[in-house]
Write a protein that holds these residues in place. Structure first.
Motif, PDB file in Angstrom:
ATOM      1  N   LEU A  97     -11.851  -6.844  -8.824  1.00 27.70           N
ATOM      2  CA  LEU A  97     -10.438  -7.030  -9.135  1.00 27.70           C
ATOM      3  C   LEU A  97      -9.557  -6.095  -8.309  1.00 27.70           C
ATOM      4  O   LEU A  97      -8.507  -6.501  -7.812  1.00 27.70           O
ATOM      5  CB  LEU A  97     -10.182  -6.817 -10.630  1.00 27.70           C
ATOM      6  N   LEU A  98      -9.991  -4.848  -8.149  1.00 28.11           N
ATOM      7  CA  LEU A  98      -9.212  -3.907  -7.340  1.00 28.11           C
ATOM      8  C   LEU A  98      -9.157  -4.352  -5.880  1.00 28.11           C
ATOM      9  O   LEU A  98      -8.092  -4.291  -5.249  1.00 28.11           O
ATOM     10  CB  LEU A  98      -9.785  -2.495  -7.456  1.00 28.11           C
ATOM     11  N   LEU A  99     -10.273  -4.819  -5.361  1.00 27.08           N
ATOM     12  CA  LEU A  99     -10.281  -5.323  -3.976  1.00 27.08           C
ATOM     13  C   LEU A  99      -9.389  -6.555  -3.839  1.00 27.08           C
ATOM     14  O   LEU A  99      -8.620  -6.675  -2.874  1.00 27.08           O
ATOM     15  CB  LEU A  99     -11.709  -5.645  -3.532  1.00 27.08           C
ATOM     16  N   ALA A 100      -9.478  -7.464  -4.813  1.00 29.27           N
ATOM     17  CA  ALA A 100      -8.627  -8.657  -4.787  1.00 29.27           C
ATOM     18  C   ALA A 100      -7.157  -8.254  -4.869  1.00 29.27           C
ATOM     19  O   ALA A 100      -6.308  -8.802  -4.152  1.00 29.27           O
ATOM     20  CB  ALA A 100      -8.991  -9.598  -5.938  1.00 29.27           C
ATOM     21  N   GLN A 101      -6.848  -7.295  -5.723  1.00 28.30           N
ATOM     22  CA  GLN A 101      -5.467  -6.856  -5.900  1.00 28.30           C
ATOM     23  C   GLN A 101      -4.901  -6.256  -4.616  1.00 28.30           C
ATOM     24  O   GLN A 101      -3.760  -6.526  -4.242  1.00 28.30           O
ATOM     25  CB  GLN A 101      -5.387  -5.844  -7.050  1.00 28.30           C
ATOM     26  N   PHE A 106      -1.323  -6.885  -0.033  1.00 23.55           N
ATOM     27  CA  PHE A 106      -1.067  -6.897   1.410  1.00 23.55           C
ATOM     28  C   PHE A 106      -0.552  -8.266   1.844  1.00 23.55           C
ATOM     29  O   PHE A 106       0.451  -8.373   2.555  1.00 23.55           O
ATOM     30  CB  PHE A 106      -2.342  -6.554   2.184  1.00 23.55           C
ATOM     31  N   MET A 107      -1.229  -9.319   1.411  1.00 20.16           N
ATOM     32  CA  MET A 107      -0.831 -10.664   1.824  1.00 20.16           C
ATOM     33  C   MET A 107       0.552 -11.026   1.284  1.00 20.16           C
ATOM     34  O   MET A 107       1.349 -11.662   1.976  1.00 20.16           O
ATOM     35  CB  MET A 107      -1.884 -11.687   1.409  1.00 20.16           C
ATOM     36  N   PHE A 108       0.861 -10.615   0.061  1.00 19.54           N
ATOM     37  CA  PHE A 108       2.180 -10.844  -0.517  1.00 19.54           C
ATOM     38  C   PHE A 108       3.245 -10.173   0.337  1.00 19.54           C
ATOM     39  O   PHE A 108       4.271 -10.780   0.663  1.00 19.54           O
ATOM     40  CB  PHE A 108       2.206 -10.330  -1.953  1.00 19.54           C
ATOM     41  N   ARG A 109       2.997  -8.940   0.706  1.00 24.81           N
ATOM     42  CA  ARG A 109       3.978  -8.213   1.524  1.00 24.81           C
ATOM     43  C   ARG A 109       4.138  -8.871   2.895  1.00 24.81           C
ATOM     44  O   ARG A 109       5.255  -9.000   3.400  1.00 24.81           O
ATOM     45  CB  ARG A 109       3.549  -6.749   1.648  1.00 24.81           C
ATOM     46  N   ASP A 143       0.342 -10.365  -9.818  1.00 28.02           N
ATOM     47  CA  ASP A 143       0.703  -9.981 -11.182  1.00 28.02           C
ATOM     48  C   ASP A 143      -0.430 -10.291 -12.164  1.00 28.02           C
ATOM     49  O   ASP A 143      -0.768  -9.469 -13.018  1.00 28.02           O
ATOM     50  CB  ASP A 143       1.986 -10.701 -11.597  1.00 28.02           C
ATOM     51  N   THR A 144      -1.046 -11.453 -12.040  1.00 28.65           N
ATOM     52  CA  THR A 144      -2.139 -11.847 -12.929  1.00 28.65           C
ATOM     53  C   THR A 144      -3.331 -10.914 -12.793  1.00 28.65           C
ATOM     54  O   THR A 144      -3.915 -10.480 -13.797  1.00 28.65           O
ATOM     55  CB  THR A 144      -2.562 -13.304 -12.643  1.00 28.65           C
ATOM     56  N   VAL A 145      -3.684 -10.588 -11.560  1.00 36.13           N
ATOM     57  CA  VAL A 145      -4.810  -9.678 -11.336  1.00 36.13           C
ATOM     58  C   VAL A 145      -4.483  -8.282 -11.872  1.00 36.13           C
ATOM     59  O   VAL A 145      -5.354  -7.597 -12.417  1.00 36.13           O
ATOM     60  CB  VAL A 145      -5.228  -9.656  -9.850  1.00 36.13           C
ATOM     61  N   ALA A 146      -3.209  -7.856 -11.757  1.00 36.14           N
ATOM     62  CA  ALA A 146      -2.818  -6.553 -12.310  1.00 36.14           C
ATOM     63  C   ALA A 146      -3.089  -6.510 -13.813  1.00 36.14           C
ATOM     64  O   ALA A 146      -3.644  -5.530 -14.326  1.00 36.14           O
ATOM     65  CB  ALA A 146      -1.337  -6.280 -12.024  1.00 36.14           C
ATOM     66  N   TRP A 147      -2.714  -7.583 -14.517  1.00 36.58           N
ATOM     67  CA  TRP A 147      -2.981  -7.638 -15.956  1.00 36.58           C
ATOM     68  C   TRP A 147      -4.484  -7.631 -16.247  1.00 36.58           C
ATOM     69  O   TRP A 147      -4.938  -6.978 -17.198  1.00 36.58           O
ATOM     70  CB  TRP A 147      -2.315  -8.867 -16.578  1.00 36.58           C
TER      71      TRP A 147
END
Length: 185
Positions: A97-101, A106-109, A143-147
């Motif tokens: 999850l941390l790697l995905a986040q 990065f991709m979002f930015r 956001d979903t992965v953060a939760w």
């Protein structure tokens, strides 16, 4: 020959608590700035620190993985084998999850097409083009992965407290900072 240790080594404990602190700050900061007016200095400042800590988190997680694979000291688990398997699965999920986040952040930015810097010192250029149209999807996934991270980390903390207060074992003490003798029963 394997040397039995009763605690995690100092670097492993440092990595663990740094990761926890950064995750909590990043989660909280994102929810705080959502309640602030767009364009305000505080909102922009929180976003800037969030992005910079995201870059730091990428380095921290990479270092954690290298350290874990290279053999940082880990105490032998003294729980039921099924609980040990569950703990390993939870840790593996947290790493994934941390790697995905990090990747999603990065991709979002990059999809936003805005500068992406580490505390204003250097920028992280996109290695490939991320279509601006993906911005909403990537932000939603981020956001979903953060939760998911917060929920799983919360369960992780509850499990540590359960071990400490219900089971009465040394699971929590093994990860606490301080000298070896500071947390003995």
């Amino acid at each position: 020959m394997s040397l039995h240790v009763d605690r995690y080594d100092r670097l492993t404990r440092t990595f663990h608590w740094l990761t926890a602190a950064v995750v909590i700050f990043m989660f909280a900061s994102a929810h705080i700035w959502e309640n602030l007016e767009k364009g305000t200095p505080l909102r922009k400042g929180l976003q800037s620190v969030h992005i910079s800590l995201g870059i730091a988190m990428a380095v921290l997680i990479a270092a954690r993985i290298v350290w874990r694979l290279s053999g940082g000291s880990r105490p032998k688990a003294d729980s039921h084998p099924a609980l040990n398997v569950l703990a390993k699965m939870a840790h593996g999920c947290l790493y994934l999850l941390l790697l995905a986040q990090i990747g999603l952040g990065f991709m979002f930015r990059w999809a936003q097409g805005e500068p992406f810097t580490f505390f204003g010192t250097f920028s992280i250029p996109a290695p490939f083009v991320v279509d601006h149209a993906w911005r909403g999807t990537l932000g939603g996934l981020h956001d979903t992965v953060a939760w998911a991270i917060i929920l799983l980390a919360g369960l992780h903390a509850v499990a540590a407290l359960w071990h400490h207060y219900v089971m009465g074992d040394n699971t929590l003490r093994r990860m606490l900072p301080g000298s070896r003798n500071a947390f003995e029963k």
